[in-house]
Write an enzyme that holds these catalytic residues in place. Structure first.
Site, mmCIF file in Angstrom:
data_model
loop_
_atom_site.group_PDB
_atom_site.id
_atom_site.type_symbol
_atom_site.label_atom_id
_atom_site.label_comp_id
_atom_site.label_asym_id
_atom_site.label_seq_id
_atom_site.Cartn_x
_atom_site.Cartn_y
_atom_site.Cartn_z
ATOM 1 N N TYR A 151 90.501 5.382 48.446
ATOM 2 C CA TYR A 151 89.500 6.452 48.299
ATOM 3 C C TYR A 151 89.996 7.805 48.827
ATOM 4 O O TYR A 151 89.870 8.840 48.160
ATOM 5 C CB TYR A 151 88.233 6.009 49.032
ATOM 6 C CG TYR A 151 87.100 6.991 49.036
ATOM 7 C CD1 TYR A 151 86.366 7.242 47.877
ATOM 8 C CD2 TYR A 151 86.724 7.667 50.207
ATOM 9 C CE1 TYR A 151 85.301 8.139 47.891
ATOM 10 C CE2 TYR A 151 85.665 8.555 50.226
ATOM 11 C CZ TYR A 151 84.962 8.785 49.065
ATOM 12 O OH TYR A 151 83.909 9.671 49.082
ATOM 13 N N GLU A 193 76.038 0.789 50.342
ATOM 14 C CA GLU A 193 75.319 1.628 51.296
ATOM 15 C C GLU A 193 76.179 1.977 52.504
ATOM 16 O O GLU A 193 77.106 1.279 52.849
ATOM 17 C CB GLU A 193 74.027 0.933 51.755
ATOM 18 C CG GLU A 193 74.216 -0.373 52.497
ATOM 19 C CD GLU A 193 74.456 -1.563 51.578
ATOM 20 O OE1 GLU A 193 74.806 -1.364 50.406
ATOM 21 O OE2 GLU A 193 74.312 -2.696 52.067
ATOM 22 N N LYS A 194 75.799 3.073 53.171
ATOM 23 C CA LYS A 194 76.534 3.521 54.349
ATOM 24 C C LYS A 194 75.728 3.200 55.599
ATOM 25 O O LYS A 194 74.553 2.850 55.515
ATOM 26 C CB LYS A 194 76.771 5.011 54.244
ATOM 27 C CG LYS A 194 77.509 5.321 52.963
ATOM 28 C CD LYS A 194 78.121 6.648 52.983
ATOM 29 C CE LYS A 194 79.186 6.650 51.912
ATOM 30 N NZ LYS A 194 79.884 7.875 51.811
ATOM 31 N N GLN A 222 82.561 2.464 67.869
ATOM 32 C CA GLN A 222 83.183 3.451 66.980
ATOM 33 C C GLN A 222 82.210 4.618 66.783
ATOM 34 O O GLN A 222 80.994 4.426 66.804
ATOM 35 C CB GLN A 222 83.588 2.809 65.635
ATOM 36 C CG GLN A 222 82.486 2.286 64.748
ATOM 37 C CD GLN A 222 82.102 0.832 65.033
ATOM 38 O OE1 GLN A 222 82.074 0.396 66.170
ATOM 39 N NE2 GLN A 222 81.742 0.089 63.985
ATOM 40 N N THR A 223 82.762 5.808 66.632
ATOM 41 C CA THR A 223 81.905 7.004 66.571
ATOM 42 C C THR A 223 82.011 7.707 65.213
ATOM 43 O O THR A 223 83.026 7.620 64.524
ATOM 44 C CB THR A 223 82.298 8.022 67.662
ATOM 45 O OG1 THR A 223 83.701 8.277 67.575
ATOM 46 C CG2 THR A 223 81.931 7.519 69.037
ATOM 47 N N ARG A 288 85.353 9.673 64.333
ATOM 48 C CA ARG A 288 85.492 10.791 63.382
ATOM 49 C C ARG A 288 84.371 11.795 63.615
ATOM 50 O O ARG A 288 83.206 11.419 63.714
ATOM 51 C CB ARG A 288 85.429 10.272 61.946
ATOM 52 C CG ARG A 288 85.469 11.398 60.921
ATOM 53 C CD ARG A 288 85.420 10.873 59.509
ATOM 54 N NE ARG A 288 86.667 10.226 59.142
ATOM 55 C CZ ARG A 288 86.796 9.377 58.110
ATOM 56 N NH1 ARG A 288 85.739 9.083 57.383
ATOM 57 N NH2 ARG A 288 87.952 8.850 57.817
HETATM 58 P P1 NAD Z 1 76.564 8.041 44.711
HETATM 59 O O1 NAD Z 1 77.338 6.786 44.481
HETATM 60 O O2 NAD Z 1 75.134 7.920 45.089
HETATM 61 O O3 NAD Z 1 76.683 8.996 43.451
HETATM 62 C C1 NAD Z 1 77.827 9.062 42.647
HETATM 63 C C2 NAD Z 1 77.376 8.958 41.208
HETATM 64 O O4 NAD Z 1 78.517 9.052 40.344
HETATM 65 C C3 NAD Z 1 76.712 7.616 40.888
HETATM 66 O O5 NAD Z 1 75.398 7.805 40.434
HETATM 67 C C4 NAD Z 1 77.603 7.016 39.822
HETATM 68 O O6 NAD Z 1 76.894 6.299 38.826
HETATM 69 C C5 NAD Z 1 78.274 8.248 39.231
HETATM 70 N N1 NAD Z 1 79.497 7.881 38.540
HETATM 71 C C6 NAD Z 1 80.444 6.986 38.924
HETATM 72 N N2 NAD Z 1 81.376 6.862 37.971
HETATM 73 C C7 NAD Z 1 81.016 7.702 36.964
HETATM 74 C C8 NAD Z 1 81.587 7.985 35.708
HETATM 75 N N3 NAD Z 1 82.696 7.398 35.294
HETATM 76 N N4 NAD Z 1 80.944 8.882 34.923
HETATM 77 C C9 NAD Z 1 79.808 9.485 35.324
HETATM 78 N N5 NAD Z 1 79.226 9.233 36.521
HETATM 79 C C10 NAD Z 1 79.824 8.355 37.324
HETATM 80 O O7 NAD Z 1 77.379 8.843 45.837
HETATM 81 P P2 NAD Z 1 76.964 10.119 46.661
HETATM 82 O O8 NAD Z 1 76.769 9.692 48.055
HETATM 83 O O9 NAD Z 1 75.878 10.864 45.989
HETATM 84 O O10 NAD Z 1 78.323 10.953 46.603
HETATM 85 C C11 NAD Z 1 78.515 12.055 45.728
HETATM 86 C C12 NAD Z 1 79.911 12.611 45.922
HETATM 87 O O11 NAD Z 1 80.113 13.007 47.282
HETATM 88 C C13 NAD Z 1 81.033 11.617 45.600
HETATM 89 O O12 NAD Z 1 82.107 12.310 45.016
HETATM 90 C C14 NAD Z 1 81.446 11.116 46.965
HETATM 91 O O13 NAD Z 1 82.780 10.648 46.972
HETATM 92 C C15 NAD Z 1 81.264 12.363 47.798
HETATM 93 N N6 NAD Z 1 81.066 12.055 49.225
HETATM 94 C C16 NAD Z 1 79.924 11.456 49.632
HETATM 95 C C17 NAD Z 1 79.755 11.163 50.979
HETATM 96 C C18 NAD Z 1 78.504 10.487 51.482
HETATM 97 O O14 NAD Z 1 78.404 10.243 52.688
HETATM 98 N N7 NAD Z 1 77.523 10.163 50.634
HETATM 99 C C19 NAD Z 1 80.742 11.491 51.910
HETATM 100 C C20 NAD Z 1 81.910 12.102 51.452
HETATM 101 C C21 NAD Z 1 82.051 12.412 50.115
#
Ligand code: NAD
Length: 340
Positions: A151, A193-194, A222-223, A288
Site C-alpha cells: 500500500y 475497517e480501521k 502502539q501509538t 506514528r
Molecule cells: P474507502 O475504501 O471508504 O473508499 C475508497 C473507494 O474507492 C471505495 O468506495 C471503493 O469502492 C472505491 N474504489 C476502489 N477501487 C475502485 C476502482 N477500481 N474504481 C472506482 N472506485 C474504486 O476509503 P477511504 O477511507 O474513503 O479512503 C479514500 C482515500 O484516502 C483512499 O485513496 C485512501 O487510500 C486514502 N487514505 C485514507 C485514509 C483513512 O484513514 N481512511 C488514510 C490515508 C489515506
C-alpha cells in the site's frame, strides 16, 4: 474556479469521498460528478443533485468517462482498508496504481486544471516509526524511501507520478498525506475497517451481548493519531485550492496509544471491558504521529477536532447502525478477512 465548473470526486461511494461530495455541495458547487466502482446500492452516502457514475477506474476508458469536462478532480478511489486488509492484500493495494495512472492520464486529456491525490502516512520511512514515543513525521521523512510494503509503495509511486504530471504537463496536482481518518458513514465491519471504527464496534458488541471483554490487536501500547472526517474534508478542499505543490500532512497531532483509544470508547459507552491482547494480529508500525509544522505555516490551519469529540459522534453513528437493523449494505456484506 467557479462554483458551476464540473468537479469530479472518485471513490465517492466510500467514506471520505462521500463526505467530500456532501461538503462540496454545502459550499455551493452545482456540478458534481461522483464516481465509484461499487453498485450504487452499496455507496455509503448519495447526495441528491449529484451525477452518480459507476465505473471501474482501473480502466483508462472508465477514467476518460469520469474525467470528461472536469475542471477539478479529487481522486480518492483506492482498494484499501485498515491494517488487517493492507497487510494481507499487498498486490490488491498496489493495483490501485492503475486507478491513479489512468486518472492522471484522463485528467490531462480532459484538460482538467487541478487534481487532488489522497496519499497516506503509510509512505513514511518505517525506521522512523519503531517507538511508541515517536517523533512526529515531517513531510521530508518519506525519503530515503522505506514505506509500508504494498500500500505505502503504491502511494509513494503515485505521489511521484502526480508530481511529474504537474512538472511536465502543467496540471496543478496537490497531494495530501492523510493520517488515519475516522467518523460516521465509514466501514466498521467486514475486514477493511480501521482501529477507531473497529473499537466502537467491538465495545458495542460487548455491551449488547453482556460479554464484557475485548480483543485488541498487539499490546495496545502502539501509538497513532486519528483525524475526524470534518477536519479531513476541510484540509482537502483547502489544499486543492492552495498553491502548495509538495505533499502535505493532513492529520491530527493528538498522539494516543491504542489502549487510550479503548479507554475513550469505554467511557462513551459507559462500560469497562477485560482486555485480551492478540500479539499475532496485524498491528502496523509501533508509533506514528503527524508533524503539523508545515501545514500550520502554509495554511495557517491544522486539524484540531479532539479525539474524544469525534469518537463520540462516530460511536453514536455505529451504535445506531448496529441496533436499528439498518446496517449499511456494504458493512453487512461478508468479507474474506477476519475483522479488527
Ligand atoms: P474507502 O475504501 O471508504 O473508499 C475508497 C473507494 O474507492 C471505495 O468506495 C471503493 O469502492 C472505491 N474504489 C476502489 N477501487 C475502485 C476502482 N477500481 N474504481 C472506482 N472506485 C474504486 O476509503 P477511504 O477511507 O474513503 O479512503 C479514500 C482515500 O484516502 C483512499 O485513496 C485512501 O487510500 C486514502 N487514505 C485514507 C485514509 C483513512 O484513514 N481512511 C488514510 C490515508 C489515506
Amino acid at each position: 474556479m467557479s462554483k458551476d465548473d464540473l468537479v469530479v470526486v472518485t471513490g465517492a461511494g466510500g467514506f471520505i469521498g462521500g463526505h467530500l461530495v456532501h461538503e462540496l455541495q454545502k459550499r455551493g458547487h452545482t456540478r458534481i460528478r461522483a464516481v465509484d466502482v461499487k453498485p450504487l446500492v452499496e455507496w455509503y452516502q448519495k447526495s441528491p443533485g449529484v451525477e452518480n457514475q459507476v465505473g471501474d477506474l482501473s480502466l483508462l476508458e472508465a477514467c476518460r468517462t469520469a474525467a470528461k469536462g472536469a475542471r477539478t478532480i479529487y481522486n480518492l478511489a483506492a482498494d484499501m482498508g485498515g491494517m488487517g486488509f493492507i497487510e494481507t492484500h499487498k498486490a490488491e493495494c498496489m493495483l490501485s496504481v492503475l486507478i491513479n495512472t489512468h486518472m492522471l492520464m484522463a485528467a490531462k486529456e480532459a484538460g482538467a486544471q487541478r487534481f487532488f491525490f489522497s496519499s497516506s502516512a503509510c509512505v513514511y520511512n518505517g525506521d522512523k516509526q519503531t517507538d511508541p514515543d515517536v517523533t512526529a513525521l515531517k513531510e521530508e521523512d518519506a525519503y530515503p524511501a522505506l514505506p509500508e510494503d504494498g500500500y505505502g509503495w503504491e502511494k509513494l509511486f503515485s505521489e511521484r507520478m502526480a508530481r511529474h504530471f504537474r512538472e511536465d504537463y502543467g496540471i496543478a496536482t496537490r497531494v495530501a498525506r492523510y493520517h488515519n481518518v475516522y467518523g460516521p458513514n465509514g466501514t466498521y465491519d467486514g475486514g477493511r475497517e480501521k482501529a477507531p471504527a473497529a473499537m466502537c464496534r467491538k465495545v458495542i458488541e460487548a455491551k449488547l451481548s453482556g460479554r464484557h471483554e475485548i480483543e485488541i490487536w498487539g499490546d495496545g501500547q502502539q501509538t497513532r493519531s486519528f483525524m475526524f472526517i470534518d477536519d479531513c474534508t476541510e484540509g482537502t478542499i483547502k489544499l486543492l485550492n492552495s498553491d502548495i505543490v509538495e505533499p502535505l500532512n493532513i492529520g491530527s497531532d493528538e498522539l494516543v496509544s491504542i489502549n487510550r483509544l479503548v479507554d475513550i470508547v469505554e467511557k462513551i459507552a459507559g462500560v469497562k471491558l477485560k482486555r485480551r491482547y492478540n500479539l499475532d494480529a496485524p498491528k502496523g508500525v509501533r508509533g506514528r504521529n503527524s508533524d503539523n509544522t508545515l501545514i500550520k505555516k502554509v495554511m495557517n490551519w491544522a486539524p484540531s477536532i479532539r479525539l474524544e469529540d469525534g469518537m463520540e459522534k462516530t460511536y453514536k453513528w455505529i451504535y445506531d447502525e448496529m441496533t436499528s437493523g439498518k446496517a449499511s449494505v456494504v458493512n453487512a456484506l461478508p468479507r474474506a478477512v477476519a475483522a479488527q
